[in-house]
Design an enzyme around this catalytic site. Structure first.
Site, PDB file in Angstrom:
ATOM      1  N   GLU A  41      15.646 189.760  13.402  1.00 22.94           N
ATOM      2  CA  GLU A  41      14.280 189.570  12.498  1.00 22.94           C
ATOM      3  C   GLU A  41      14.189 190.594  11.363  1.00 22.94           C
ATOM      4  OE1 GLU A  41      11.227 190.956  15.359  1.00 22.94           O
ATOM      5  OE2 GLU A  41       9.754 190.591  13.970  1.00 22.94           O
ATOM      6  N   LYS A 129       5.914 187.543  22.552  1.00 18.49           N
ATOM      7  CA  LYS A 129       6.316 189.147  22.288  1.00 18.49           C
ATOM      8  C   LYS A 129       5.185 189.762  22.965  1.00 18.49           C
ATOM      9  CE  LYS A 129       6.022 191.521  18.090  1.00 18.49           C
ATOM     10  NZ  LYS A 129       6.884 192.077  16.898  1.00 18.49           N
TER      11      LYS A 129
HETATM   12  C1  3PG Z   1       7.777 195.460  15.642  1.00 23.35           C
HETATM   13  O1  3PG Z   1       7.578 194.915  14.797  1.00 23.35           O
HETATM   14  O2  3PG Z   1       7.992 194.613  16.787  1.00 23.35           O
HETATM   15  C2  3PG Z   1       7.741 196.994  15.692  1.00 23.35           C
HETATM   16  O3  3PG Z   1       7.679 197.606  14.545  1.00 23.35           O
HETATM   17  C3  3PG Z   1       8.920 197.395  16.415  1.00 23.35           C
HETATM   18  O4  3PG Z   1       8.801 198.819  16.868  1.00 23.35           O
HETATM   19  P1  3PG Z   1       9.673 200.001  17.004  1.00 23.35           P
HETATM   20  O5  3PG Z   1       9.764 200.303  15.732  1.00 23.35           O
HETATM   21  O6  3PG Z   1       8.942 200.857  17.857  1.00 23.35           O
HETATM   22  O7  3PG Z   1      11.067 199.676  17.540  1.00 23.35           O
END
Ligand code: 3PG
Length: 207
Positions: A41, A129
């Site tokens: 992603e 999600k």
């Molecule tokens: C996302 O967009 O899913 C988050 O930015 C991921 O979060 P993290 O940086 O805590 O992994």
């Protein structure tokens, strides 16, 4: 409609790429790919991110590349034009879900509470999600959702790391976990690509 997990196949790690330049994005994707990752992603949070998607697809044609942080119809259009293989949103609304209704690629809407989950189910989604997972109740919230929304499966992101990844994956209603811990920004700045490969391998239980 919602075949995001089909697209992921056996992969249960959703690695997130946040790149300031196209070359950074491509190097991160190469490091992830070399650790056996088939799908990544790219979050649309930098000026380069749409070009990052297009460049990764050109350089690594076997890698599935999706767009994250899709918030409205305009960003959705740009993400699809860039070649996104899937779309992920950080949050959900009736308007956004209506804009996504005829999306030609799989969509993973972001939710953070029971009202969001209900809304998403009303639009036919059964894979969501949870974001930001650690601030939205984490594993306790997901456990509680298993009996209320028994058909819904989650990919939590936001606050997931090597220490808590397994606690999330142990839940029956979690099909994958995502995050940026496998591509820390200081590794990217210091061009430590092998650390990204190692972290992706470790997160998949390969090392
Ligand atoms: C996302 O967009 O899913 C988050 O930015 C991921 O979060 P993290 O940086 O805590 O992994």
């Amino acid at each position: 409609m919602n075949s995001f997990s089909n697209l992921m196949g056996k992969q249960t790690l959703l690695p997130i790429i946040q790149a300031n330049t196209v070359s950074q994005g491509v190097e991160i994707a190469k490091a992830m790919s070399s650790a056996g990752i088939n799908l990544v992603e790219v979050v649309l949070r930098t000026a380069a991110s749409l070009d990052v998607i297009t460049a990764i697809k050109h350089e690594l044609p076997n890698l599935k590349v999706g767009a994250g942080t899709v918030l409205d119809a305009d960003i959705l259009k740009k993400a699809l034009s860039a070649g996104s293989d899937f779309i992920i949103t950080p949050a959900t609304s009736t308007k956004l879900l209506m804009n996504l209704a005829n999306c030609p690629v799989p969509v993973l809407p972001g939710v953070s509470n029971t009202a969001d989950i209900l809304l998403a189910t009303e639009f036919g989604y059964n894979e969501l999600k949870l974001f930001p997972a650690s601030l939205s109740g984490g594993t306790a919230f997901l456990s509680a959702m298993a009996s209320v929304f028994s058909d819904i499966s989650f990919c939590p992101t936001g606050g997931i790391n090597q220490s808590n990844q397994q606690e999330y994956m142990a839940l029956s209603n979690v099909f994958a976990v995502g995050g940026t811990w496998i591509a820390k920004s200081h590794w990217v700045e210091q061009r430590q690509w092998s650390k990204i490969s190692s972290a992706c391998a470790a997160a998949q239980g390969l090392s």
